[in-house]
Scaffold this motif. Structure first.
Motif, PDB file in Angstrom:
ATOM      1  N   VAL A 197      -3.194   9.011 -23.534  1.00 46.24           N
ATOM      2  CA  VAL A 197      -4.058   9.662 -24.527  1.00 46.24           C
ATOM      3  C   VAL A 197      -3.352  10.877 -25.144  1.00 46.24           C
ATOM      4  N   ILE A 198      -2.594  11.594 -24.330  1.00 46.48           N
ATOM      5  CA  ILE A 198      -1.890  12.788 -24.818  1.00 46.48           C
ATOM      6  C   ILE A 198      -0.651  12.415 -25.631  1.00 46.48           C
ATOM      7  N   ALA A 199       0.129  11.458 -25.148  1.00 51.03           N
ATOM      8  CA  ALA A 199       1.453  11.202 -25.718  1.00 51.03           C
ATOM      9  C   ALA A 199       1.461  10.207 -26.873  1.00 51.03           C
ATOM     10  N   LYS A 200       0.587   9.200 -26.833  1.00 47.24           N
ATOM     11  CA  LYS A 200       0.699   8.133 -27.833  1.00 47.24           C
ATOM     12  C   LYS A 200       0.414   8.584 -29.261  1.00 47.24           C
ATOM     13  N   PRO A 201      -0.620   9.396 -29.530  1.00 49.87           N
ATOM     14  CA  PRO A 201      -0.897   9.763 -30.930  1.00 49.87           C
ATOM     15  C   PRO A 201       0.277  10.421 -31.644  1.00 49.87           C
ATOM     16  N   PRO A 202       0.936  11.445 -31.056  1.00 48.32           N
ATOM     17  CA  PRO A 202       2.084  12.016 -31.781  1.00 48.32           C
ATOM     18  C   PRO A 202       3.241  11.041 -31.918  1.00 48.32           C
ATOM     19  N   LEU A 203       3.460  10.186 -30.923  1.00 48.01           N
ATOM     20  CA  LEU A 203       4.537   9.208 -31.020  1.00 48.01           C
ATOM     21  C   LEU A 203       4.269   8.217 -32.151  1.00 48.01           C
ATOM     22  N   ILE A 204       3.020   7.801 -32.296  1.00 44.38           N
ATOM     23  CA  ILE A 204       2.659   6.871 -33.364  1.00 44.38           C
ATOM     24  C   ILE A 204       2.849   7.514 -34.733  1.00 44.38           C
ATOM     25  N   VAL A 205       2.537   8.808 -34.815  1.00 47.67           N
ATOM     26  CA  VAL A 205       2.712   9.531 -36.079  1.00 47.67           C
ATOM     27  C   VAL A 205       4.190   9.725 -36.404  1.00 47.67           C
ATOM     28  N   LEU A 206       4.989  10.072 -35.419  1.00 44.02           N
ATOM     29  CA  LEU A 206       6.376  10.452 -35.654  1.00 44.02           C
ATOM     30  C   LEU A 206       7.322   9.269 -35.795  1.00 44.02           C
ATOM     31  N   LEU A 207       7.019   8.156 -35.131  1.00 38.56           N
ATOM     32  CA  LEU A 207       7.968   7.049 -35.065  1.00 38.56           C
ATOM     33  C   LEU A 207       7.316   5.719 -35.424  1.00 38.56           C
ATOM     34  N   LYS A 208       7.959   4.994 -36.326  1.00 36.71           N
ATOM     35  CA  LYS A 208       7.615   3.587 -36.517  1.00 36.71           C
ATOM     36  C   LYS A 208       8.224   2.813 -35.348  1.00 36.71           C
ATOM     37  N   ARG A 209       7.823   1.556 -35.178  1.00 35.36           N
ATOM     38  CA  ARG A 209       8.245   0.803 -34.004  1.00 35.36           C
ATOM     39  C   ARG A 209       8.864  -0.547 -34.383  1.00 35.36           C
ATOM     40  N   ASP A 210       9.999  -0.823 -33.806  1.00 36.21           N
ATOM     41  CA  ASP A 210      10.665  -2.117 -33.918  1.00 36.21           C
ATOM     42  C   ASP A 210      11.055  -2.517 -32.510  1.00 36.21           C
ATOM     43  N   TRP A 211      10.162  -3.231 -31.835  1.00 42.30           N
ATOM     44  CA  TRP A 211      10.341  -3.565 -30.424  1.00 42.30           C
ATOM     45  C   TRP A 211      10.553  -5.065 -30.295  1.00 42.30           C
ATOM     46  N   ARG A 212      11.706  -5.451 -29.771  1.00 42.30           N
ATOM     47  CA  ARG A 212      12.055  -6.866 -29.673  1.00 42.30           C
ATOM     48  C   ARG A 212      12.483  -7.229 -28.249  1.00 42.30           C
ATOM     49  N   GLY A 213      12.320  -8.501 -27.918  1.00 41.91           N
ATOM     50  CA  GLY A 213      12.757  -9.007 -26.621  1.00 41.91           C
ATOM     51  C   GLY A 213      11.768  -8.794 -25.497  1.00 41.91           C
ATOM     52  N   ILE A 214      10.514  -8.509 -25.846  1.00 36.20           N
ATOM     53  CA  ILE A 214       9.511  -8.230 -24.811  1.00 36.20           C
ATOM     54  C   ILE A 214       9.327  -9.431 -23.877  1.00 36.20           C
ATOM     55  N   GLU A 215       9.669 -10.625 -24.367  1.00 35.32           N
ATOM     56  CA  GLU A 215       9.534 -11.817 -23.519  1.00 35.32           C
ATOM     57  C   GLU A 215      10.427 -11.751 -22.285  1.00 35.32           C
ATOM     58  N   HIS A 216      11.425 -10.879 -22.279  1.00 38.20           N
ATOM     59  CA  HIS A 216      12.304 -10.753 -21.109  1.00 38.20           C
ATOM     60  C   HIS A 216      11.731  -9.820 -20.036  1.00 38.20           C
ATOM     61  N   ILE A 217      10.631  -9.135 -20.336  1.00 35.65           N
ATOM     62  CA  ILE A 217       9.990  -8.293 -19.322  1.00 35.65           C
ATOM     63  C   ILE A 217       9.221  -9.203 -18.366  1.00 35.65           C
ATOM     64  N   PRO A 218       9.540  -9.198 -17.071  1.00 38.30           N
ATOM     65  CA  PRO A 218       8.844 -10.084 -16.133  1.00 38.30           C
ATOM     66  C   PRO A 218       7.330  -9.862 -16.136  1.00 38.30           C
ATOM     67  N   ALA A 219       6.596 -10.956 -16.121  1.00 45.02           N
ATOM     68  CA  ALA A 219       5.134 -10.855 -16.114  1.00 45.02           C
ATOM     69  C   ALA A 219       4.614 -10.436 -14.749  1.00 45.02           C
ATOM     70  N   GLU A 220       5.329 -10.789 -13.699  1.00 48.39           N
ATOM     71  CA  GLU A 220       4.906 -10.474 -12.326  1.00 48.39           C
ATOM     72  C   GLU A 220       6.121 -10.095 -11.505  1.00 48.39           C
ATOM     73  N   GLY A 221       5.871  -9.433 -10.378  1.00 53.68           N
ATOM     74  CA  GLY A 221       6.942  -9.107  -9.445  1.00 53.68           C
ATOM     75  C   GLY A 221       7.698  -7.858  -9.811  1.00 53.68           C
ATOM     76  N   GLY A 222       8.403  -7.324  -8.820  1.00 50.32           N
ATOM     77  CA  GLY A 222       9.146  -6.098  -9.020  1.00 50.32           C
ATOM     78  C   GLY A 222      10.428  -6.318  -9.802  1.00 50.32           C
ATOM     79  N   PHE A 223      10.807  -5.309 -10.579  1.00 49.38           N
ATOM     80  CA  PHE A 223      12.048  -5.382 -11.337  1.00 49.38           C
ATOM     81  C   PHE A 223      12.495  -3.978 -11.723  1.00 49.38           C
ATOM     82  N   LEU A 224      13.750  -3.884 -12.164  1.00 54.84           N
ATOM     83  CA  LEU A 224      14.316  -2.630 -12.635  1.00 54.84           C
ATOM     84  C   LEU A 224      14.627  -2.759 -14.115  1.00 54.84           C
ATOM     85  N   THR A 225      14.532  -1.667 -14.842  1.00 52.41           N
ATOM     86  CA  THR A 225      15.072  -1.635 -16.188  1.00 52.41           C
ATOM     87  C   THR A 225      16.174  -0.577 -16.225  1.00 52.41           C
ATOM     88  N   ALA A 226      17.219  -0.859 -16.996  1.00 54.12           N
ATOM     89  CA  ALA A 226      18.324   0.079 -17.207  1.00 54.12           C
ATOM     90  C   ALA A 226      18.356   0.395 -18.694  1.00 54.12           C
TER      91      ALA A 226
END
Length: 241
Positions: free
Chosen positions: A15-44
């Motif tokens: 609630v605190i962080a998203k509104p200013p981020l939405i105002v300041l930055l447009k979004r181009d997010w790709r490859g979300i299908e590679h985020i595991p739906a279940e189970g533990g994982f790491l991101t680098a």
């Protein structure tokens, strides 16, 4: 293994962080299908702006897999911020201390419990003059080899255009775009079963960071450097001139 529930503190942070981020930055997010739906994982993830942890957290939160960051212990000291950090399950890292091992144990436990643990392997803003990823700390490889969990490489670009490294003022106009590209898991199977020597951990870490670098090259539309920038080697070379 179940997903981490969002909970009160994460909802409050959003609630605190998203509104200013939405105002300041447009979004181009790709490859979300590679985020595991279940189970533990790491991101680098690469790091080139003081803003990009917030922009990346926005991305990761929106995937439905709630991130647990390894964060500097000092961030847990201010009363309100520290309460939010603890409430959202972030993991403190005590640099140059024997307590640093605690962060790795906590990260391993979180991954084994089915959670998403975020590593900024560089540990600080990249020192590469062209803002490519640089040689990194080996904690991400250590946790990856202990858990054998998927390591998802993620490149981001654009927050650095809003707030360049070490800049004191943001560049608000024109409105910048936060680009994220997620790749498939890094194949670390060649390292499984090996003694986790410094050489093995270094090689595994470089393998992870070169995967991030290739993704960043795709985002930037530029060829990636052939090797990771090593600030210590660059400093020695400069001193030897």
């Amino acid at each position: 293994m179940s997903r981490r529930r969002i909970g009160f503190w994460y909802r409050l942070a959003a609630v605190i962080a998203k509104p200013p981020l939405i105002v300041l930055l447009k979004r181009d997010w790709r490859g979300i299908e590679h985020i595991p739906a279940e189970g533990g994982f790491l991101t680098a993830v690469n790091h080139n702006s003081h803003v990009d942890p917030f922009a990346y957290a926005h991305f990761q939160y929106n995937t439905g897999r709630i991130p647990r960051f390894l964060a500097k212990s000092g961030l847990f000291k201010p009363p309100f911020v520290g309460t939010v950090m603890r409430g959202t399950g972030q993991i403190p890292v005590f640099r140059a201390s024997t307590d640093a091992a605690t962060a790795f144990r906590a990260a391993v436990a979180a991954v084994n419990d089915g959670e998403c643990v975020v590593f900024y392997p560089e540990g600080t803003l990249t020192r590469d003059p062209d803002m490519w990823p640089m040689t990194s700390k080996t904690g991400v490889a250590r946790v990856a080899l202990l858990t054998k969990a998927p390591v998802i490489p993620i490149a981001q670009w654009g927050a650095n255009e809003l707030l360049p490294p070490y800049a004191k003022k943001p560049r608000l106009l024109p409105r910048k775009t936060h680009h994220v590209l997620v790749g498939p898991p890094v194949d670390l199977s060649a390292y499984y079963g090996q003694e986790p020597t410094a050489e093995v951990l270094r090689s595994a870490t470089d393998t992870i960071m070169m995967a991030v670098t290739r993704l960043l090259a795709e985002l930037r539309g530029e060829p990636a450097p052939g090797q990771l920038y090593d600030p210590r080697a660059a400093r020695r070379a400069k001193e030897g001139q």
